[in-house]
Design a protein around this motif. Structure first.
Motif, mmCIF file in Angstrom:
data_model
loop_
_atom_site.group_PDB
_atom_site.id
_atom_site.type_symbol
_atom_site.label_atom_id
_atom_site.label_comp_id
_atom_site.label_asym_id
_atom_site.label_seq_id
_atom_site.Cartn_x
_atom_site.Cartn_y
_atom_site.Cartn_z
ATOM 1 N N GLU A 75 1.146 -1.576 0.286
ATOM 2 C CA GLU A 75 0.007 -0.300 0.001
ATOM 3 C C GLU A 75 1.122 1.490 -0.089
ATOM 4 O O GLU A 75 1.649 1.804 1.115
ATOM 5 C CB GLU A 75 -0.356 0.259 1.491
ATOM 6 N N LEU A 78 -0.416 9.035 6.659
ATOM 7 C CA LEU A 78 -2.406 9.226 6.285
ATOM 8 C C LEU A 78 -1.798 8.163 5.424
ATOM 9 O O LEU A 78 -0.552 8.319 4.363
ATOM 10 C CB LEU A 78 -2.274 10.326 5.789
ATOM 11 N N SER A 79 -2.598 7.641 4.161
ATOM 12 C CA SER A 79 -3.209 7.063 2.984
ATOM 13 C C SER A 79 -2.611 7.750 1.938
ATOM 14 O O SER A 79 -3.008 8.879 2.475
ATOM 15 C CB SER A 79 -4.454 6.111 3.216
ATOM 16 N N GLU A 80 -2.778 7.039 0.665
ATOM 17 C CA GLU A 80 -2.730 8.291 -0.142
ATOM 18 C C GLU A 80 -4.056 8.676 -0.362
ATOM 19 O O GLU A 80 -4.343 8.237 -0.486
ATOM 20 C CB GLU A 80 -1.802 7.509 -1.629
ATOM 21 N N GLY A 81 -3.545 10.460 -0.614
ATOM 22 C CA GLY A 81 -4.623 11.207 -1.058
ATOM 23 C C GLY A 81 -5.964 11.477 0.210
ATOM 24 O O GLY A 81 -6.857 12.293 0.067
ATOM 25 N N GLN A 82 -5.174 11.067 1.270
ATOM 26 C CA GLN A 82 -6.134 11.194 2.364
ATOM 27 C C GLN A 82 -5.989 12.600 3.084
ATOM 28 O O GLN A 82 -4.196 13.036 3.006
ATOM 29 C CB GLN A 82 -5.668 10.170 3.718
ATOM 30 N N SER A 83 -6.769 13.179 3.934
ATOM 31 C CA SER A 83 -6.776 14.648 3.912
ATOM 32 C C SER A 83 -7.043 14.885 5.406
ATOM 33 O O SER A 83 -7.192 13.939 5.799
ATOM 34 C CB SER A 83 -7.713 15.429 3.132
ATOM 35 N N VAL A 84 -6.708 16.391 5.930
ATOM 36 C CA VAL A 84 -6.193 17.203 7.383
ATOM 37 C C VAL A 84 -7.619 17.873 7.194
ATOM 38 O O VAL A 84 -7.802 17.990 6.806
ATOM 39 C CB VAL A 84 -5.241 17.220 7.934
ATOM 40 N N THR A 121 -0.114 11.386 12.813
ATOM 41 C CA THR A 121 -0.504 10.254 11.844
ATOM 42 C C THR A 121 0.291 9.845 10.955
ATOM 43 O O THR A 121 0.449 10.971 9.676
ATOM 44 C CB THR A 121 -1.628 10.509 11.921
#
Length: 311
Positions: free
Chosen positions: A139, A194-200, A192
């Motif tokens: 991943e 983040l996974s690919e493309g995850q936003s904050v 944290t």
């Protein structure tokens, strides 16, 4: 008196042989061997053999036939390093049920069987399945949320996230002056991965909305001048509009917008809908014409006097 093993036990049913030994007071044990259907439940061998004189306390062993355990197919030995679809085809051709699980691996192992459980060459029991462990891509791992965003001005926090290539959105919560424009919370929290493309999400403090007065609840059916007085006393700006109505509603508040009980913002006005006579003229001076106008009957009297004064 010495005991002898009865003759003729072989070929008897195990129940009959046990009965014979018990009647003779001979101790015995029963063991089993797989056999064809004809020998199932039948004594195949006796140890010691019939006619043997037993020593004190010696027991006899009856070897009894039992059904052969059903034997399943054998796991192919060449599944490891095969493409998963080829391995699946091999198992399906042999009627072997299987499940596929995955483990992250390098490119060379993608879609390839890494392990087989049970291993190749295993004779399976009827209905037993095989597990294929197959390689999959790792991943992708995104960046890490900065750990110092809370209590920073929102502009600085946005700059930090942009520099790290992290997508973000901003939401707001009312707070005291000290927290206005400052990051109150971060989701997910700092640190944290983040996974690919995850936003904050940045939760930022904003000033509390000023709260104005409440619209009185008893304005409807009041004379308009009384309603105006109530609103003026509360410092609520208003406008008056009119709708034709029957005599009972003339000069009376028919509707209020927003309705009574509404908490309005500072400076927000309300609208009083007031009844007027159907001919378009007010019925009396309760319309609130103001001090700059005289009632119609007074004006008429003044006009009458002006035209009847002697020259």
């Amino acid at each position: 008196m010495k005991q002898r093993v009865p003759k003729g036990l072989v070929g008897k049913s195990v129940e009959a042989a046990q009965a014979d030994l018990s009647a003779a007071g001979i101790l015995f044990t029963v063991s089993f061997r797989e056999t064809e259907d004809a020998g199932v439940g039948v004594v195949l061998e006796v140890d010691p053999v019939g006619g043997t004189v037993l020593s004190e306390g010696q027991s006899v062993v009856l070897l009894v036939g039992k059904l052969k355990e059903p034997v399943g197919p054998t796991v192919p030995t060449d599944l490891v390093n095969k493409p998963v679809n080829a391995a699946q085809a091999d198992l399906s051709a042999k009627g072997i049920p299987y499940t596929v699980t995955y483990r992250e691996t390098e490119d060379a192992g993608l879609g390839v069987v890494l392990e087989v459980d049970p291993v190749g060459g295993t004779v399976l029991s009827q209905g037993q399945s095989v597990v294929l462990l197959v390689g999959k891509l790792k991943e992708p791992v995104g960046p890490t949320v900065p750990s110092d965003l809370v209590n920073k001005p929102v502009e600085d926090a946005q700059a930090d996230l942009s520099a790290a290539g992290i997508l973000f959105t901003v939401s707001f919560r009312e707070t005291e002056d000290a927290g206005v424009g400052v990051v109150l919370e971060v989701d997910p929290v700092g640190g944290t991965v983040l996974s690919e493309g995850q936003s904050v999400v940045l939760l930022v403090g904003k000033l509390k909305e000023p709260v104005g007065p409440t619209v009185p609840t008893d304005l409807v059916n009041k004379p308009v001048n009384a309603a105006q007085a109530d609103l003026s006393a509360k410092g609520i700006p208003y406008t008056v509009t009119y709708r034709e109505t029957e005599d009972a509603g003339v000069g009376v508040v028919l509707e209020v917008d927003p309705v009574g009980g509404t908490v309005i913002k500072d400076g927000q006005g309300i609208v009083l809908l007031v009844g007027k006579a159907k001919d378009g003229s007010p019925a009396n001076s309760t319309y609130g014409w103001g001090l700059s106008q005289k009632p119609l009957r007074v004006v008429a009297r003044a006009e009458f006097r002006r035209w009847t004064l002697p020259t």
